[in-house]
Design a protein around this motif. Structure first.
Motif: not given
Length: 194
Positions: A1-22
């Motif tokens: 459960x914790x590993x899934x939460x961390x993986x989801x958190x990292x995905x969300x991080x990348x979506x903002x950090x890289x996905x919104x990049x401009x």
């Protein structure tokens, strides 16, 4: 459960950090998270409160400062030192994937003190001023959210750090705001006589 939460958190991080990049956000987000950017706003709040509410205005400023102090100490000195979550920009396995746009602090990541402090200050001001000025609700929350999201965009916090900081700060701001309402239940500006 914790590993899934961390993986989801990292995905969300990348979506903002890289996905919104401009280019515009690359310029704007470091400015939004910089405390010096908001110094004129803090000065305005102090002057506005004291000019319009006199002694009660001093009390308002004192409550905002107390709220900030509680939020900052709880986040920085208690929770971060207990949880010891490594920042994304310092995570050996993850840092190569991020776009780091500011200097990476050596401190811990959870909870975000920027989020905790800004949501705490926003919420205490909402609790104090909402009856007289309804716009404080969306302005305060938007201000705190922009500062907080900027932390993810620049690469120094995970979204979960921000969410936890926002919840913690909001709770602290509500408690100190209720305490202020108890001490000063009828907040009205001092009328100036000519």
């Amino acid at each position: 459960m914790i590993d899934q939460l961390i993986a989801l958190d990292q995905e969300a991080f990348l979506a903002i950090n890289q996905g919104l990049s401009n280019v515009f956000f690359d310029w704007l987000m470091p400015i939004l998270r910089n405390p010096f950017t908001w110094a004129p706003l803090y000065l305005f709040i102090v002057i506005f409160c004291i000019k319009n509410y006199k002694k009660t205005g001093v009390l308002i400023v004192l409550f905002i400062l107390i709220t900030f102090g509680i939020a900052d100490q709880l986040s920085s000195s208690v929770i971060k030192k207990s949880v010891k979550r490594v920042r994304p920009c310092n995570d050996i396995e993850f840092k190569e994937e991020i776009n780091l746009r500011v200097r990476c602090s050596g401190g811990y990541s959870f909870t975000s003190s920027h989020a905790t402090n800004h949501f705490a200050m926003a919420m205490v001001m909402i609790m104090i001023f909402y009856k007289r000025w309804k716009h404080i609700l969306w302005l305060g929350l938007l201000w705190a959210a922009l500062v907080s999201i900027a932390q993810v965009y620049v690469g120094v916090h995970y979204p979960l750090d921000i969410i936890a900081g926002a919840l913690l700060g909001s709770l602290i701001g509500c408690v100190t705001g209720l305490a202020f309402r108890f001490i000063s239940p009828n907040l009205t500006p001092v009328t100036h006589t000519s």
